[in-house]
Motif scaffolding. Structure first.
Motif, PDB file in Angstrom:
ATOM      1  N   THR A  76       0.847  -1.184   0.000  1.00  0.00           N
ATOM      2  CA  THR A  76       0.000   0.000   0.000  1.00  0.00           C
ATOM      3  C   THR A  76       0.886   1.239   0.000  1.00  0.00           C
ATOM      4  O   THR A  76       2.013   1.201   0.499  1.00  0.00           O
ATOM      5  CB  THR A  76      -0.968   0.013   1.211  1.00  0.00           C
ATOM      6  OG1 THR A  76      -1.875   1.099   1.066  1.00  0.00           O
ATOM      7  CG2 THR A  76      -0.248   0.129   2.524  1.00  0.00           C
ATOM      8  N   ASP A 106      -6.340   6.621   2.221  1.00  0.00           N
ATOM      9  CA  ASP A 106      -7.201   5.599   2.804  1.00  0.00           C
ATOM     10  C   ASP A 106      -6.623   4.239   2.429  1.00  0.00           C
ATOM     11  O   ASP A 106      -6.739   3.799   1.285  1.00  0.00           O
ATOM     12  CB  ASP A 106      -8.623   5.748   2.268  1.00  0.00           C
ATOM     13  CG  ASP A 106      -9.590   4.735   2.855  1.00  0.00           C
ATOM     14  OD1 ASP A 106      -9.165   3.876   3.661  1.00  0.00           O
ATOM     15  OD2 ASP A 106     -10.786   4.802   2.499  1.00  0.00           O
ATOM     16  N   ALA A 137      -8.228   6.825  -3.404  1.00  0.00           N
ATOM     17  CA  ALA A 137      -7.687   6.552  -2.074  1.00  0.00           C
ATOM     18  C   ALA A 137      -6.935   7.747  -1.509  1.00  0.00           C
ATOM     19  O   ALA A 137      -6.719   7.832  -0.306  1.00  0.00           O
ATOM     20  CB  ALA A 137      -6.758   5.338  -2.125  1.00  0.00           C
ATOM     21  N   GLU A 189      -3.484  12.566  -6.392  1.00  0.00           N
ATOM     22  CA  GLU A 189      -4.937  12.475  -6.238  1.00  0.00           C
ATOM     23  C   GLU A 189      -5.608  12.314  -7.598  1.00  0.00           C
ATOM     24  O   GLU A 189      -6.532  11.514  -7.757  1.00  0.00           O
ATOM     25  CB  GLU A 189      -5.467  13.722  -5.537  1.00  0.00           C
ATOM     26  CG  GLU A 189      -6.973  13.702  -5.321  1.00  0.00           C
ATOM     27  CD  GLU A 189      -7.482  14.968  -4.674  1.00  0.00           C
ATOM     28  OE1 GLU A 189      -8.370  14.853  -3.823  1.00  0.00           O
ATOM     29  OE2 GLU A 189      -7.006  16.061  -5.032  1.00  0.00           O
ATOM     30  N   GLU A 210      -7.584   1.340   3.002  1.00  0.00           N
ATOM     31  CA  GLU A 210      -8.598   0.360   2.580  1.00  0.00           C
ATOM     32  C   GLU A 210      -8.928   0.512   1.095  1.00  0.00           C
ATOM     33  O   GLU A 210      -9.280  -0.464   0.439  1.00  0.00           O
ATOM     34  CB  GLU A 210      -9.871   0.509   3.420  1.00  0.00           C
ATOM     35  CG  GLU A 210      -9.660   0.202   4.890  1.00  0.00           C
ATOM     36  CD  GLU A 210      -9.214  -1.225   5.125  1.00  0.00           C
ATOM     37  OE1 GLU A 210      -9.749  -2.145   4.463  1.00  0.00           O
ATOM     38  OE2 GLU A 210      -8.315  -1.426   5.957  1.00  0.00           O
ATOM     39  N   GLN A 211      -8.837   1.726   0.573  1.00  0.00           N
ATOM     40  CA  GLN A 211      -9.123   1.991  -0.833  1.00  0.00           C
ATOM     41  C   GLN A 211      -7.903   1.781  -1.726  1.00  0.00           C
ATOM     42  O   GLN A 211      -8.038   1.526  -2.913  1.00  0.00           O
ATOM     43  CB  GLN A 211      -9.634   3.416  -1.014  1.00  0.00           C
ATOM     44  CG  GLN A 211     -10.973   3.673  -0.363  1.00  0.00           C
ATOM     45  CD  GLN A 211     -12.093   2.928  -1.070  1.00  0.00           C
ATOM     46  OE1 GLN A 211     -12.066   2.734  -2.275  1.00  0.00           O
ATOM     47  NE2 GLN A 211     -13.070   2.489  -0.306  1.00  0.00           N
ATOM     48  N   CYS A 212      -6.701   1.921  -1.151  1.00  0.00           N
ATOM     49  CA  CYS A 212      -5.461   1.838  -1.937  1.00  0.00           C
ATOM     50  C   CYS A 212      -5.234   0.419  -2.446  1.00  0.00           C
ATOM     51  O   CYS A 212      -5.206  -0.532  -1.665  1.00  0.00           O
ATOM     52  CB  CYS A 212      -4.279   2.294  -1.080  1.00  0.00           C
ATOM     53  SG  CYS A 212      -2.697   2.214  -1.944  1.00  0.00           S
ATOM     54  N   ARG A 241      -6.754  11.819  -0.924  1.00  0.00           N
ATOM     55  CA  ARG A 241      -7.509  13.070  -0.865  1.00  0.00           C
ATOM     56  C   ARG A 241      -6.625  14.124  -0.204  1.00  0.00           C
ATOM     57  O   ARG A 241      -5.699  13.794   0.514  1.00  0.00           O
ATOM     58  CB  ARG A 241      -8.788  12.916  -0.028  1.00  0.00           C
ATOM     59  CG  ARG A 241      -9.754  11.899  -0.550  1.00  0.00           C
ATOM     60  CD  ARG A 241     -10.389  12.388  -1.792  1.00  0.00           C
ATOM     61  NE  ARG A 241     -11.412  11.446  -2.224  1.00  0.00           N
ATOM     62  CZ  ARG A 241     -12.312  11.741  -3.097  1.00  0.00           C
ATOM     63  NH1 ARG A 241     -12.340  12.928  -3.637  1.00  0.00           N
ATOM     64  NH2 ARG A 241     -13.195  10.864  -3.462  1.00  0.00           N
ATOM     65  N   THR A 264      -4.064  12.800   2.473  1.00  0.00           N
ATOM     66  CA  THR A 264      -4.484  11.699   3.328  1.00  0.00           C
ATOM     67  C   THR A 264      -4.732  10.496   2.434  1.00  0.00           C
ATOM     68  O   THR A 264      -5.260  10.631   1.329  1.00  0.00           O
ATOM     69  CB  THR A 264      -5.759  12.030   4.134  1.00  0.00           C
ATOM     70  OG1 THR A 264      -6.803  12.361   3.221  1.00  0.00           O
ATOM     71  CG2 THR A 264      -5.530  13.179   5.096  1.00  0.00           C
TER      72      THR A 264
END
Length: 172
Positions: free
Chosen positions: A98, A140, A124, A117, A142-144, A126, A138
């Protein structure tokens, strides 16, 4: 083999550091170093051409992922081309990496940049506005997906990768 900690070794530059894990191609098995023959079939099969050879101290040069050349689409072509079983096509979606964003991010320094971004398809990454015209990235986890598109597009090289902690099963 352990390295002795001493002033003499320190002054000689012989510091013991834990070895960083190597980013092997998607689908790499736990015994990748033993199974891979260094034939290069995976390098030739990769449509994104992001695999490079790692010169080894002994034995064949083994493949590594290099996101400075592009991003991974997780197509599985490298694993399908592997005849030794070092890369398993069924394990391609289980990518253990990640992205992380370091302090060298241009936006943290007040320079308007949102390249990572814009490149991140799963959104993932932002940016959170801060005082002084800066914005903090930032991520995420979980999204990456760990595809590397953000690292490829980052002009400051502020994106690095770390292995995700293995999921632990909760027993009730």
């Amino acid at each position: 083999m352990t390295t002795q900690h001493s002033r003499r070794n320190f002054l000689r530059g012989q510091l013991s550091r834990p070895e960083a894990p190597l980013m092997r191609p998607p689908g790499a098995q736990a015994r990748f170093s033993q199974l891979c023959t260094g034939c290069g079939d995976c390098l030739r099969a990769c449509p994104e051409a992001i695999l490079i050879r790692q010169p080894g101290p002994s034995g064949p040069a083994l493949p590594l992922v290099d996101f400075s050349k592009g991003a991974c689409t997780f197509c599985g072509a490298c694993a399908e081309a592997c005849e030794t079983g070092a890369l398993c096509p069924e394990a391609v979606p289980e990518w253990p990496w990640t992205a992380t964003i370091t302090d060298t991010c241009l936006s943290l320094g007040g320079i308007a940049c949102r390249a990572c971004e814009d490149a991140c398809e799963p959104r993932a990454i932002r940016f959170r506005l801060m005082t002084g015209g800066r914005a903090a990235p930032t991520l995420d986890p979980e999204q990456c997906t760990g595809c590397g598109e953000c690292a490829f597009t980052c002009p400051a090289g502020a994106v690095s990768f770390e292995q995700r902690a293995p999921a632990t099963e909760v027993v009730r």
